[in-house]
Design a protein around this motif. Structure first.
Motif, PDB file in Angstrom:
ATOM      1  N   GLU A  89      47.209  42.700  26.874  1.00  0.00           N
ATOM      2  CA  GLU A  89      46.254  43.045  27.932  1.00  0.00           C
ATOM      3  C   GLU A  89      45.122  43.926  27.401  1.00  0.00           C
ATOM      4  O   GLU A  89      44.021  43.912  27.944  1.00  0.00           O
ATOM      5  N   LEU A  92      42.052  41.923  26.665  1.00  0.00           N
ATOM      6  CA  LEU A  92      41.272  41.556  27.848  1.00  0.00           C
ATOM      7  C   LEU A  92      40.464  42.754  28.351  1.00  0.00           C
ATOM      8  O   LEU A  92      39.275  42.642  28.658  1.00  0.00           O
ATOM      9  N   LEU A  93      41.131  43.904  28.400  1.00  0.00           N
ATOM     10  CA  LEU A  93      40.454  45.107  28.895  1.00  0.00           C
ATOM     11  C   LEU A  93      39.310  45.507  27.958  1.00  0.00           C
ATOM     12  O   LEU A  93      38.234  45.906  28.407  1.00  0.00           O
ATOM     13  N   ARG A  96      36.358  43.222  28.597  1.00  0.00           N
ATOM     14  CA  ARG A  96      35.647  43.604  29.822  1.00  0.00           C
ATOM     15  C   ARG A  96      34.767  44.817  29.579  1.00  0.00           C
ATOM     16  O   ARG A  96      33.619  44.857  29.998  1.00  0.00           O
ATOM     17  N   ARG A 106      35.711  37.322  42.797  1.00  0.00           N
ATOM     18  CA  ARG A 106      36.887  36.475  43.004  1.00  0.00           C
ATOM     19  C   ARG A 106      36.806  35.783  44.360  1.00  0.00           C
ATOM     20  O   ARG A 106      37.240  36.331  45.375  1.00  0.00           O
ATOM     21  N   ARG A 134      35.265  42.940  42.774  1.00  0.00           N
ATOM     22  CA  ARG A 134      36.143  43.973  42.215  1.00  0.00           C
ATOM     23  C   ARG A 134      35.427  44.707  41.076  1.00  0.00           C
ATOM     24  O   ARG A 134      34.931  44.055  40.145  1.00  0.00           O
ATOM     25  N   ASP A 247      42.517  44.423  42.053  1.00  0.00           N
ATOM     26  CA  ASP A 247      43.563  43.683  41.342  1.00  0.00           C
ATOM     27  C   ASP A 247      44.658  43.287  42.319  1.00  0.00           C
ATOM     28  O   ASP A 247      45.084  42.130  42.381  1.00  0.00           O
TER      29      ASP A 247
END
Ligand code: IPM
Ligand code: MG
Length: 365
Positions: A89, A92-93, A96, A106, A134, A247
């Protein structure tokens, strides 16, 4: 149009769903005369296995050199040890954060032909068409201090929900801009009855609403919003909220659409449609790597394919192409084809590749 696209399939079902989305983009290119140059990279567990880190500088630079990023999913039990120093993860973070993708869109739209495959009553989900905005690069995910340590009285851990005025303002602006182009109603979700960061959030929302007199602003506490989402979801249109709340609420909202496998997302570095009409973005399904389904040709590729439609729209301004992809998905569902996650009990489902092929053919027209 010539498009350089960074493709990061990631872990679990990521590579399978991304392969189908790439096929669909190929068909879009053929039909509308665009050239996609796909540049592949590793992220998450796949990257940890190869280089010990969830995102290498090389992959990050490749993404920065491209016009947009298509991502599958990251994570899996192999890398889940709570004591591990690197986690999928993190990749991914880091993407971002490094790519400054502060605005995560979303959309939750119920395809009418799937209203029966949700666990919620069809009359409740009928007409649901909302978008959750978000905040993606602040709050608990990134706030400092963030650590775990041992004291004489036992172990402790801290995460911090930190927000600056600038961070709050820019994401609220995305909410207002999107609301302005839709129902002109914006629901700002916070926990202002408890959290200081939420009180700042609410105050800035009220200040900013003076610039958007045409948009009706409503504040909702996050617990009430969680309830509202399954009570009267069709009344909601644009929701804007901080990272962690977003989230949680979007996993909940995905159930309205029948499956997590249906929901796309766009993570943008700017306000969509503002100034330059195109925005750098990363596009990914909201579902995770679903390790139990990996390698079995089972996963639903629709969320990833719909994420590509968002890419065409937000990063390249190709509205007709985006709609062609969305129509292709709708037409395949209309004809009754279903992956395992959205199939009615007792009926036969099709696999990831078959779903991808059908949508690809439908895009070709
Ligand atoms: C999501 C996911 C991620 C998040 C995980 C994989 C870090 O749940 O995109 O919603 O929490 O943001
Ligand atoms: Mg999530």
């Amino acid at each position: 149009m010539k498009i350089e696209l960074a493709v990061l399939p990631g872990d679990g079902v990521g590579p399978e769903v991304v392969a189908e989305a790439v096929k669909v983009l190929g068909a879009v290119g053929q039909r509308f005369g665009h050239e996609f140059n796909m540049r592949y990279g590793l992220v998450g567990g796949a990257s940890i296995d190869q280089s010990g880190t969830a995102l290498t500088a090389e992959t990050l630079h490749m993404c920065q050199d491209c016009h947009a990023v298509l991502l599958g999913a990251v994570g899996g039990p192999r890398w889940d040890d709570p004591l591990a120093t690197v986690r999928p993860e993190d990749g991914l973070l880091a993407l971002r954060k490094e790519l400054r993708l502060f605005a995560n869109l979303r959309p939750v739209k119920v395809f009418p032909m799937l209203a029966d495959s949700t666990t919620i009553k069809p009359e409740v989900v009928k007409g649901v068409d909302m978008v959750v905005v978000r905040e993606l690069t602040g709050g608990l995910y990134f706030g400092k201090p963030k650590k775990r340590w041992t004291t004489s009285r036992g172990r402790r851990a801290v995460d911090s929900m930190v927000y600056t005025e600038k961070e709050i303002e820019r994401i609220l602006r995305v909410g207002f801009e999107i609301a302005r182009r839709r129902s002109k109603k914006l629901v700002s979700v916070d926990k202002a009855n408890v959290l200081e960061s939420s009180r700042l959030w609410r105050q800035i929302a009220i200040e900013l609403s003076a610039e958007y007199p045409d948009v009706e602003l409503e504040h909702m506490l996050v617990d009430a919003c969680a309830m509202r989402l399954i009570q009267r979801p069709a009344d909601l249109d644009v929701i804007v909220t901080e990272n962690t709340f977003g989230d949680i609420l979007t996993d909940e909202a995905s159930m309205l659409a029948g499956s997590l496998g249906m929901l796309p997302s766009a993570s943008l570095a700017g306000v969509p449609g503002a100034g330059k009409s195109i925005t750098f973005g990363m596009y990914e399904p909201i579902h995770g790597s679903a390790p139990k389904r990996a390698g079995q040709n089972m996963a639903n590729p629709i969320a990833t394919i719909l994420s590509c439609a968002m890419m065409l729209r937000y990063s390249f301004g190709l509205e007709t192409e985006a709609e062609a992809v969305e129509k292709a998905v709708a037409s395949v569902l209309e004809r009754g084809y279903r992956t395992y996650d959205i199939v009615e009990r007792g009926k036969a489902s099709i696999g990831t590749r078959e779903m991808g092929d059908l949508i690809t053919t439908a895009v070709r027209g």
